[in-house]
Structures are given as structure tokens and as C-alpha cells.
Design an enzyme around this catalytic site. Structure first.
Site, PDB file in Angstrom:
ATOM      1  N   THR A  19       0.829  -1.210   0.000  1.00  0.00           N
ATOM      2  CA  THR A  19       0.000   0.000   0.000  1.00  0.00           C
ATOM      3  C   THR A  19       0.862   1.258   0.000  1.00  0.00           C
ATOM      4  O   THR A  19       2.055   1.213   0.295  1.00  0.00           O
ATOM      5  CB  THR A  19      -0.938   0.019   1.222  1.00  0.00           C
ATOM      6  OG1 THR A  19      -0.167   0.058   2.415  1.00  0.00           O
ATOM      7  CG2 THR A  19      -1.854  -1.187   1.236  1.00  0.00           C
ATOM      8  N   ASP A  20       0.221   2.369  -0.318  1.00  0.00           N
ATOM      9  CA  ASP A  20       0.917   3.651  -0.314  1.00  0.00           C
ATOM     10  C   ASP A  20       0.607   4.409   0.976  1.00  0.00           C
ATOM     11  O   ASP A  20       0.005   3.857   1.903  1.00  0.00           O
ATOM     12  CB  ASP A  20       0.547   4.463  -1.561  1.00  0.00           C
ATOM     13  CG  ASP A  20      -0.942   4.748  -1.666  1.00  0.00           C
ATOM     14  OD1 ASP A  20      -1.669   4.635  -0.651  1.00  0.00           O
ATOM     15  OD2 ASP A  20      -1.391   5.093  -2.767  1.00  0.00           O
ATOM     16  N   MET A  21       0.959   5.673   1.032  1.00  0.00           N
ATOM     17  CA  MET A  21       0.747   6.482   2.229  1.00  0.00           C
ATOM     18  C   MET A  21      -0.732   6.633   2.588  1.00  0.00           C
ATOM     19  O   MET A  21      -1.065   6.923   3.720  1.00  0.00           O
ATOM     20  CB  MET A  21       1.351   7.880   2.039  1.00  0.00           C
ATOM     21  CG  MET A  21       2.871   7.884   1.959  1.00  0.00           C
ATOM     22  SD  MET A  21       3.656   7.677   3.555  1.00  0.00           S
ATOM     23  CE  MET A  21       3.129   9.162   4.378  1.00  0.00           C
ATOM     24  N   ILE A  24      -3.879   2.527   0.508  1.00  0.00           N
ATOM     25  CA  ILE A  24      -4.507   1.780  -0.582  1.00  0.00           C
ATOM     26  C   ILE A  24      -3.431   1.090  -1.416  1.00  0.00           C
ATOM     27  O   ILE A  24      -2.263   1.484  -1.406  1.00  0.00           O
ATOM     28  CB  ILE A  24      -5.393   2.686  -1.469  1.00  0.00           C
ATOM     29  CG1 ILE A  24      -4.590   3.782  -2.134  1.00  0.00           C
ATOM     30  CG2 ILE A  24      -6.521   3.281  -0.656  1.00  0.00           C
ATOM     31  CD1 ILE A  24      -5.388   4.598  -3.149  1.00  0.00           C
TER      32      ILE A  24
END
Length: 165
Positions: A19-21, A24
Site C-alpha cells: 500500500t501507499d501512504m 490503498i
């Protein structure tokens, strides 16, 4: 000729590192999910990728396309539904639909869809070869499980001629 269609569903647990920051799934990770799903599909039809490699061949990606919809988040489980939509001696096209676990894939809108096109190459020379000639059993199996897209499926016109919708 009557084809038996086949769709294979592969569960994928979304890991934090994917996931990203925003929490998601990072967009490029869907390609990894598709690769896992394609490998599971090949196993389900009786041709694990290992068998293709042991025969002296590889199946590299020629092209990828992805369309994103609703995001998946850390901790969720995705289900990737895979099918073969085109099989020719020189290339095979897989279609993927990603759903949340528990969703009905026949009703729900996919979170993500994609396609990958693969060819078959000699593992030593990397020169393209015909799947039909090199691994005829696999080519025949693709024919049995082929599920063309609705847009490309033949239809019967009013005058009885076959055509494309």
C-alpha cells in the site's frame, strides 16, 4: 465446436508493504496480483508454469493494460478472477477482474480490471515459437477453456450471417 469456459478465482491478501501512504494498494502491485492469478489459472487447467519451463519455453508479457476503479486497502482480501479471452498460436490474452472477498463477481463491479498478452519463446534463444506447435496440449486446453469477450463474441445477424457484435 463447443468450448467449456473457465474462470479461476485467486485470493490475494493485501499486505501493508503493498500500500501507499493513503493505505490503498499501490497501482503497480496489481500487476503482481495478475501474475499470481495467471499462474493459478495455468495450474487449474493442468499446465503449471513449471511444466512450460521444463519443456524449454518461457511465456513473457507482450503487453499489459489496467483500469482502476474502487481502491483496495491494507488488510482486505482481494479475489482475482482470471480467464483466457484470446488464444492464437503466437499469443494468448488473459483477462483479470479484481473483487473484494465476499462480493459476488457476477453482480459486483470490479475494483480493477486488466489484461495481459503473452507469447511463447524458446528459453535459450528467446525467439518466439508457436504454442500450437511447441506445446500442442496447452494450445488445445486454451481452446477448451476460451471465453471471448462479449464484444468480440460472434452473433447471428437477422439474415443468418455470423458476425461480430
Amino acid at each position: 465446436m463447443v468450448f467449456r469456459t473457465m474462470r479461476v478465482c485467486t485470493p490475494i491478501t493485501i499486505r501493508y508493504a503493498e500500500t501507499d501512504m493513503m493505505g490503498i494498494v499501490y497501482h503497480a502491485n496489481y500487476l503482481l496480483y495478475f501474475e499470481d492469478a495467471r499462474t493459478a489459472f495455468l495450474e487449474a487447467i493442468g499446465f503449471p508454469y513449471r511444466v512450460i519451463e521444463e519443456a524449454g519455453y518461457l511465456s513473457p508479457v507482450v503487453s499489459f493494460s489496467v483500469e482502476y476503479g474502487e481502491p483496495l486497502r491494507y488488510g482486505e482480501t482481494a479475489v482475482v478472477r482470471t480467464r483466457v479471452v484470446s488464444s492464437r498460436p503466437t499469443k494468448t490474452v488473459y483477462a483479470y477482474e479484481v473483487f473484494r472477498k465476499g462480493e459476488d463477481p457476477d453482480v459486483a463491479k470490479p475494483c480493477c480490471t486488466g489484461r495481459s498478452t503473452h507469447c511463447l519463446v524458446d528459453a535459450t534463444t528467446f525467439k518466439p515459437v508457436s504454442v500450437k506447435r511447441a506445446v500442442p496440449e496447452l494450445y488445445a486446453r486454451y481452446g477448451e477453456v476460451l471465453e471471448p469477450d462479449d464484444a468480440a463474441a460472434p452473433s447471428v445477424r437477422k439474415n443468418g450471417e455470423r458476425g461480430v457484435r
